[in-house]
Design an enzyme around this catalytic site. Sequence first.
Site, PDB file in Angstrom:
ATOM      1  N   SER A 141      71.719  18.643  11.041  1.00 44.96           N
ATOM      2  CA  SER A 141      71.660  19.061  12.439  1.00 44.96           C
ATOM      3  C   SER A 141      71.110  17.971  13.371  1.00 44.96           C
ATOM      4  O   SER A 141      71.641  16.865  13.405  1.00 44.96           O
ATOM      5  CB  SER A 141      70.813  20.339  12.489  1.00 44.96           C
ATOM      6  OG  SER A 141      70.741  20.856  13.772  1.00 44.96           O
ATOM      7  N   ASP A 150      73.901  19.139  19.901  1.00 48.22           N
ATOM      8  CA  ASP A 150      73.069  18.508  18.873  1.00 48.22           C
ATOM      9  C   ASP A 150      73.987  17.934  17.778  1.00 48.22           C
ATOM     10  O   ASP A 150      75.211  17.968  17.896  1.00 48.22           O
ATOM     11  CB  ASP A 150      72.004  19.476  18.309  1.00 48.22           C
ATOM     12  CG  ASP A 150      72.588  20.492  17.347  1.00 48.22           C
ATOM     13  OD1 ASP A 150      73.802  20.759  17.423  1.00 48.22           O
ATOM     14  OD2 ASP A 150      71.841  21.017  16.496  1.00 48.22           O
ATOM     15  N   ALA A 159      65.478  29.073  23.118  1.00 48.18           N
ATOM     16  CA  ALA A 159      65.322  28.169  24.263  1.00 48.18           C
ATOM     17  C   ALA A 159      65.947  26.807  23.960  1.00 48.18           C
ATOM     18  O   ALA A 159      66.446  26.124  24.861  1.00 48.18           O
ATOM     19  CB  ALA A 159      63.836  28.026  24.589  1.00 48.18           C
ATOM     20  N   ASN A 160      65.983  26.416  22.682  1.00 51.14           N
ATOM     21  CA  ASN A 160      66.530  25.103  22.324  1.00 51.14           C
ATOM     22  C   ASN A 160      68.055  25.027  22.424  1.00 51.14           C
ATOM     23  O   ASN A 160      68.646  23.996  22.120  1.00 51.14           O
ATOM     24  CB  ASN A 160      66.061  24.700  20.921  1.00 51.14           C
ATOM     25  CG  ASN A 160      66.562  25.662  19.838  1.00 51.14           C
ATOM     26  OD1 ASN A 160      67.576  26.327  19.999  1.00 51.14           O
ATOM     27  ND2 ASN A 160      65.830  25.730  18.732  1.00 51.14           N
ATOM     28  N   ARG A 190      52.654  28.183  15.628  1.00 49.06           N
ATOM     29  CA  ARG A 190      53.370  28.712  14.442  1.00 49.06           C
ATOM     30  C   ARG A 190      53.625  27.571  13.467  1.00 49.06           C
ATOM     31  O   ARG A 190      53.855  26.427  13.882  1.00 49.06           O
ATOM     32  CB  ARG A 190      54.685  29.389  14.836  1.00 49.06           C
ATOM     33  CG  ARG A 190      55.598  28.535  15.690  1.00 49.06           C
ATOM     34  CD  ARG A 190      56.934  29.222  15.959  1.00 49.06           C
ATOM     35  NE  ARG A 190      57.803  29.177  14.800  1.00 49.06           N
ATOM     36  CZ  ARG A 190      58.561  28.132  14.458  1.00 49.06           C
ATOM     37  NH1 ARG A 190      58.556  27.016  15.183  1.00 49.06           N
ATOM     38  NH2 ARG A 190      59.311  28.179  13.391  1.00 49.06           N
ATOM     39  N   PRO A 191      53.563  27.885  12.155  1.00 54.90           N
ATOM     40  CA  PRO A 191      53.919  26.839  11.195  1.00 54.90           C
ATOM     41  C   PRO A 191      55.420  26.601  11.285  1.00 54.90           C
ATOM     42  O   PRO A 191      56.185  27.557  11.357  1.00 54.90           O
ATOM     43  CB  PRO A 191      53.531  27.452   9.840  1.00 54.90           C
ATOM     44  CG  PRO A 191      53.477  28.921  10.057  1.00 54.90           C
ATOM     45  CD  PRO A 191      53.236  29.175  11.509  1.00 54.90           C
ATOM     46  N   SER A 192      55.827  25.343  11.313  1.00 54.30           N
ATOM     47  CA  SER A 192      57.258  25.030  11.368  1.00 54.30           C
ATOM     48  C   SER A 192      57.950  25.533  10.110  1.00 54.30           C
ATOM     49  O   SER A 192      57.368  25.536   9.024  1.00 54.30           O
ATOM     50  CB  SER A 192      57.436  23.516  11.487  1.00 54.30           C
ATOM     51  OG  SER A 192      58.714  23.146  11.050  1.00 54.30           O
ATOM     52  N   THR A 215      60.770  24.024   9.216  1.00 53.42           N
ATOM     53  CA  THR A 215      61.632  22.912   8.812  1.00 53.42           C
ATOM     54  C   THR A 215      60.874  21.607   8.573  1.00 53.42           C
ATOM     55  O   THR A 215      61.435  20.665   8.030  1.00 53.42           O
ATOM     56  CB  THR A 215      62.694  22.630   9.895  1.00 53.42           C
ATOM     57  OG1 THR A 215      62.017  22.187  11.074  1.00 53.42           O
ATOM     58  CG2 THR A 215      63.524  23.855  10.219  1.00 53.42           C
ATOM     59  N   ARG A 232      53.450  23.911  15.001  1.00 49.95           N
ATOM     60  CA  ARG A 232      53.957  23.716  16.364  1.00 49.95           C
ATOM     61  C   ARG A 232      53.083  24.466  17.367  1.00 49.95           C
ATOM     62  O   ARG A 232      52.580  25.559  17.085  1.00 49.95           O
ATOM     63  CB  ARG A 232      55.385  24.211  16.477  1.00 49.95           C
ATOM     64  CG  ARG A 232      56.320  23.510  15.527  1.00 49.95           C
ATOM     65  CD  ARG A 232      57.700  23.323  16.107  1.00 49.95           C
ATOM     66  NE  ARG A 232      58.611  22.835  15.093  1.00 49.95           N
ATOM     67  CZ  ARG A 232      58.794  21.544  14.796  1.00 49.95           C
ATOM     68  NH1 ARG A 232      58.129  20.613  15.454  1.00 49.95           N
ATOM     69  NH2 ARG A 232      59.643  21.181  13.840  1.00 49.95           N
TER      70      ARG A 232
HETATM   71  C1  16G Z   1      66.274  25.499  12.583  1.00 51.39           C
HETATM   72  C2  16G Z   1      66.954  26.726  13.145  1.00 51.39           C
HETATM   73  C3  16G Z   1      66.686  26.862  14.621  1.00 51.39           C
HETATM   74  C4  16G Z   1      65.198  26.900  14.860  1.00 51.39           C
HETATM   75  C5  16G Z   1      64.536  25.699  14.227  1.00 51.39           C
HETATM   76  C6  16G Z   1      63.037  25.853  14.284  1.00 51.39           C
HETATM   77  C7  16G Z   1      69.070  27.685  12.545  1.00 51.39           C
HETATM   78  C8  16G Z   1      70.539  27.457  12.374  1.00 51.39           C
HETATM   79  N1  16G Z   1      68.391  26.646  12.966  1.00 51.39           N
HETATM   80  O1  16G Z   1      66.793  24.352  13.153  1.00 51.39           O
HETATM   81  O2  16G Z   1      67.265  28.038  15.066  1.00 51.39           O
HETATM   82  O3  16G Z   1      64.925  26.908  16.231  1.00 51.39           O
HETATM   83  O4  16G Z   1      64.910  25.625  12.860  1.00 51.39           O
HETATM   84  O5  16G Z   1      62.463  24.792  13.624  1.00 51.39           O
HETATM   85  O6  16G Z   1      68.560  28.754  12.263  1.00 51.39           O
HETATM   86  P1  16G Z   1      60.920  24.775  13.308  1.00 51.39           P
HETATM   87  O7  16G Z   1      60.612  25.970  12.453  1.00 51.39           O
HETATM   88  O8  16G Z   1      60.697  23.472  12.651  1.00 51.39           O
HETATM   89  O9  16G Z   1      60.223  24.858  14.634  1.00 51.39           O
HETATM   90 ZN    ZN Z   2      72.192  22.113  14.798  1.00 49.59          ZN
END
Ligand code: 16G
Ligand code: ZN
Length: 581
Positions: A101, A313, A408-409, A535-537, A539, A544
């Site tokens: 992504s 993106d 929002a993203n 919140r814990p990320s 990804t 965050r």
């Molecule tokens: C991923 C999610 C996105 C979310 C982001 C949050 C999908 C397809 N993508 O990119 O929706 O906003 O994670 O990331 O679900 P974070 O947990 O690191 O903040």
């Molecule tokens: Zn994406």
Amino acid sequence: MWTDPYIKLMHKTEATSTADCRSRKYRCQRRNSANMSDQFAEVNKHSSQHPKPPGLVLQYGTAGFRTNAKLLDHIMFRMGLLAALRSKKTQATIGVMVTASHNPEEDNGVKLVDPMGEMVTPSWEGYATLLANAENEDLLAALKDVIAKEEINMSYEAKVFVGRDTRSSSAALSQAVLEGVSSFGGLSKDYGLVTTPQLHYMVCCQNTQGKYGEASVEGYYNKLCQAFLKLLKHASNCTDDQKHLSLDGANGIGALKVREMEHNVAKELQISLHNDGSTGKLNHQCGADFVKVQQKAPTGCEIKAGERCCSFDGDADRIVYYYSDSEGQFHLLDGDKIATLISTYLKELLIQAGLNLNMAVVQTAYANGSSTRYLEETMKLTVRCTKTGVKHLHHVAQEFDIGVYFEANGHGTVLFSKSAEDKVQKLFDNPNNDDEMKRAAHLLLNTIHVVNQTVGDALSDMLLIEAILAIKGMTVQQWDAIYTDLPNRQLKVKVADRRVIDTTDAERRAVTPAGFQDSIDALVKKYPMARSFVRPSGTEDVVRVYAEADTQENADALAHEVSLAVYRLAGGVGDEPKPLH
Ligand code: 16G
Ligand code: ZN
């Protein structure tokens, strides 16, 4: 039946002879187990070519696995295996998308797509993590566990669609996925370079026997573009300025696909494509995530004052709009502004059509407070808040006749229930409608067709937004003026273990560490119109922080103070967060 002529037969295990088996049940069992041992032999043989680095632990996160591409070969092979099992279980086609992504070019990732084009169901995310972390010698046992738990009929022939983004690592990694599928005797179709939402769309089309559309990239363009052109019939006197859009393709797959699609709509929409991947680096100082987080224009685009611009993106499932005013001030129109534009337009059409459908807007904690207030208080719309991640929003949106969901993203879409679609179609077919109803029904019907309901889709969202602006004769400045965003800031803090923070109430309040939420509440109280959450990320290995307040200075100060609280109370590592000014 798997009738598509383009399907590439990767590998197929023959069932053993059953001539001497007496009962039908016995025959099936025998065939299943003989077939199974063949399949396991194949898996064993191939998995040694995709070894897991010992000790490496990865987790299926919010939207799949994501890490440096060098660490992902075994994950890809194993996700091919899991997709084959999921297909056998659901007796339907499953999708596997290779992409990271909006993340850097060096990273990659993979996610599974369920039969109706939605994200894979949570219990299977758990299996994905289990398989990913099984040491090489434990892989077969882990697979057998899944098969037993899910009572999978192994004689069913798996069918998997595979797609990938433009990253240099994606071709080899998607090959590993294909090998995984074929090891289980599955059939696969490699769509090659596609956007994430295109793959979701294809899977849904395949499993609905074409009712949703044709499972091909051409079918996708035809459906969306025809609907767009029909919508545009209701836009009178479009000026050349209104027909022009500047697009930042993030140097990714979205740029390639815009090039493929644009001639279909060129009469009504002229796109100046920037960051098309010919020179720049994927997602580097460009793309929807960069623009949203940095709140500034991407590099690689010469933006004229007042010009309407948007950014995709890296896998084209997010879109944000923006413009720069005559004083050079940057204005962002994010997912909240998009949700507002779409839901306002739909509400007006429903009134004109005389249709009583229940509609809601689904947001996350990141939604700007002004957007929520405007939707609830001015538009009198139902607003629901969910946890971050598309699957959560999608799920809640399904509860309504019309569910408009956007993060929002810039990730989002619109869902129409079967009964809503039927009502719109019935209205459209009714010869006794007056002109206003006829117009509204035609617009609603083609809005349904321009939308990719399987997942947020930058291309489809762009066509819908462009259509709405043209139909309403609205400029990007007028759209922006619907409400004024509260100034906000997002930060991240590195901590030893982000799981020490646990949240509730759609991630808006922290339940652990003890007393932490009280500290946030006390900080928020210092500033007018303020709100903040952590919140814990899902990804990245970070926590965050989000803050909004009446002025940018206050939002920045609050975000910094909350970051310090995270650092001190949740085990921050490295240097203490510094003030922004
Ligand atoms: C991923 C999610 C996105 C979310 C982001 C949050 C999908 C397809 N993508 O990119 O929706 O906003 O994670 O990331 O679900 P974070 O947990 O690191 O903040
Ligand atoms: Zn994406």
